[in-house]
Design an enzyme around this catalytic site. Structure first.
Site, PDB file in Angstrom:
ATOM      1  N   ASN A  81      -1.805   3.074  50.662  1.00 57.74           N
ATOM      2  CA  ASN A  81      -1.316   2.170  51.693  1.00 57.74           C
ATOM      3  C   ASN A  81      -1.974   0.811  51.491  1.00 57.74           C
ATOM      4  O   ASN A  81      -3.186   0.712  51.294  1.00 57.74           O
ATOM      5  CB  ASN A  81      -1.657   2.727  53.079  1.00 57.74           C
ATOM      6  CG  ASN A  81      -0.829   3.960  53.400  1.00 57.74           C
ATOM      7  OD1 ASN A  81       0.367   3.982  53.123  1.00 57.74           O
ATOM      8  ND2 ASN A  81      -1.448   4.982  53.955  1.00 57.74           N
TER       9      ASN A  81
ATOM     10  N   HIS B 279      -4.659   8.201  48.022  1.00 55.95           N
ATOM     11  CA  HIS B 279      -4.545   9.572  48.512  1.00 55.95           C
ATOM     12  C   HIS B 279      -3.972  10.429  47.381  1.00 55.95           C
ATOM     13  O   HIS B 279      -3.035  10.020  46.701  1.00 55.95           O
ATOM     14  CB  HIS B 279      -3.556   9.656  49.678  1.00 55.95           C
ATOM     15  CG  HIS B 279      -3.943   8.888  50.907  1.00 55.95           C
ATOM     16  ND1 HIS B 279      -4.471   9.484  52.025  1.00 55.95           N
ATOM     17  CD2 HIS B 279      -3.850   7.572  51.195  1.00 55.95           C
ATOM     18  CE1 HIS B 279      -4.685   8.572  52.955  1.00 55.95           C
ATOM     19  NE2 HIS B 279      -4.308   7.400  52.482  1.00 55.95           N
TER      20      HIS B 279
ATOM     21  N   GLU C 144      -5.247   2.076  57.336  1.00 52.85           N
ATOM     22  CA  GLU C 144      -6.228   2.184  58.428  1.00 52.85           C
ATOM     23  C   GLU C 144      -7.631   1.767  57.992  1.00 52.85           C
ATOM     24  O   GLU C 144      -8.356   1.141  58.758  1.00 52.85           O
ATOM     25  CB  GLU C 144      -6.277   3.624  58.957  1.00 52.85           C
ATOM     26  CG  GLU C 144      -5.040   3.990  59.756  1.00 52.85           C
ATOM     27  CD  GLU C 144      -5.003   5.459  60.153  1.00 52.85           C
ATOM     28  OE1 GLU C 144      -6.000   6.172  59.914  1.00 52.85           O
ATOM     29  OE2 GLU C 144      -3.968   5.876  60.687  1.00 52.85           O
ATOM     30  N   VAL C 145      -8.018   2.170  56.793  1.00 53.21           N
ATOM     31  CA  VAL C 145      -9.375   1.845  56.321  1.00 53.21           C
ATOM     32  C   VAL C 145      -9.269   0.729  55.279  1.00 53.21           C
ATOM     33  O   VAL C 145      -8.613   0.900  54.241  1.00 53.21           O
ATOM     34  CB  VAL C 145     -10.052   3.090  55.698  1.00 53.21           C
ATOM     35  CG1 VAL C 145     -11.451   2.729  55.206  1.00 53.21           C
ATOM     36  CG2 VAL C 145     -10.125   4.232  56.714  1.00 53.21           C
TER      37      VAL C 145
ATOM     38  N   ASP D 282     -10.298  14.226  52.208  1.00 53.19           N
ATOM     39  CA  ASP D 282      -9.927  13.529  53.437  1.00 53.19           C
ATOM     40  C   ASP D 282     -10.416  14.347  54.630  1.00 53.19           C
ATOM     41  O   ASP D 282     -10.325  15.567  54.647  1.00 53.19           O
ATOM     42  CB  ASP D 282      -8.405  13.339  53.510  1.00 53.19           C
ATOM     43  CG  ASP D 282      -8.007  12.306  54.546  1.00 53.19           C
ATOM     44  OD1 ASP D 282      -7.590  11.189  54.145  1.00 53.19           O
ATOM     45  OD2 ASP D 282      -8.119  12.587  55.763  1.00 53.19           O
ATOM     46  N   ILE D 283     -10.903  13.655  55.642  1.00 53.70           N
ATOM     47  CA  ILE D 283     -11.469  14.328  56.811  1.00 53.70           C
ATOM     48  C   ILE D 283     -10.372  14.983  57.666  1.00 53.70           C
ATOM     49  O   ILE D 283     -10.654  15.925  58.416  1.00 53.70           O
ATOM     50  CB  ILE D 283     -12.317  13.314  57.636  1.00 53.70           C
ATOM     51  CG1 ILE D 283     -13.363  14.036  58.467  1.00 53.70           C
ATOM     52  CG2 ILE D 283     -11.462  12.415  58.486  1.00 53.70           C
ATOM     53  CD1 ILE D 283     -14.467  13.119  58.988  1.00 53.70           C
TER      54      ILE D 283
ATOM     55  N   HIS E   3      -8.105   2.885  48.744  1.00 47.30           N
ATOM     56  CA  HIS E   3      -8.190   4.331  48.513  1.00 47.30           C
ATOM     57  C   HIS E   3      -6.833   4.837  48.090  1.00 47.30           C
ATOM     58  O   HIS E   3      -5.801   4.407  48.604  1.00 47.30           O
ATOM     59  CB  HIS E   3      -8.681   5.080  49.752  1.00 47.30           C
ATOM     60  CG  HIS E   3      -7.978   4.718  51.027  1.00 47.30           C
ATOM     61  ND1 HIS E   3      -8.214   3.532  51.691  1.00 47.30           N
ATOM     62  CD2 HIS E   3      -7.039   5.371  51.754  1.00 47.30           C
ATOM     63  CE1 HIS E   3      -7.457   3.479  52.761  1.00 47.30           C
ATOM     64  NE2 HIS E   3      -6.721   4.571  52.831  1.00 47.30           N
TER      65      HIS E   3
END
Ligand code: AMP
Length: 122
Positions: A91, A106, A99-100, A33-34, A104
């Site tokens: 999520n 996490h 958000e994206v 993760d960024i 995905h």
């Protein structure tokens, strides 16, 4: 929700923007993760165009689901998160503040992660 092919993870999959890759399998990609929220914070995504887990579980093939599930466990082991335990989180949509809009998972680890979710304020 229709899949947006210009979301940031789709662009990572096309190689248009870089990522710090951890693992790649036939149907999945994992990278750091960024903006990590724990010492270990990885993201595992399917290569297919799925908005979130609901979309994925409704439409993905058994091969994709199997590959993706195994990739999550493999990433946790590869990063050493399995030693003391870790949390996975996906999520899914507005209530979860996704958000994206590309599925995905996490993978958080490397520290005590606290309680599971925020409680609503009174
Ligand atoms: P979510 O709120 O579950 O949709 O989480 C989106 C996650 O993607 C956040 O933790 C972001 O820090 C992460 N993220 C956004 N852009 C990038 C990127 N280019 N590379 C890696 N992680 C990213």
């Amino acid at each position: 929700m229709a899949y947006d092919p210009n979301n940031i993870f789709a662009r990572i999959l096309r190689g248009e923007i870089p990522c710090k890759k951890i693992l790649e399998t036939p149907h999945s990609l994992a990278f750091h993760d960024i903006q990590p929220q724990a010492p270990i914070h990885a993201l595992v995504i399917p290569k297919g165009a799925y908005v979130h887990l609901d979309d994925f579980t409704a439409k993905a093939s058994d091969a994709e689901i199997s590959d993706f599930t195994r990739a999550v466990g493999q990433v946790a082991r590869q990063l050493g998160a399995d030693a003391d335990g870790y949390r996975i989180l996906a999520n899914c949509g507005a209530n979860a503040n996704q958000e994206v809009p590309h599925l995905h998972i996490h993978v958080f680890g490397g520290r005590r992660l606290g309680r599971m979710i925020d409680k609503p304020s009174a």
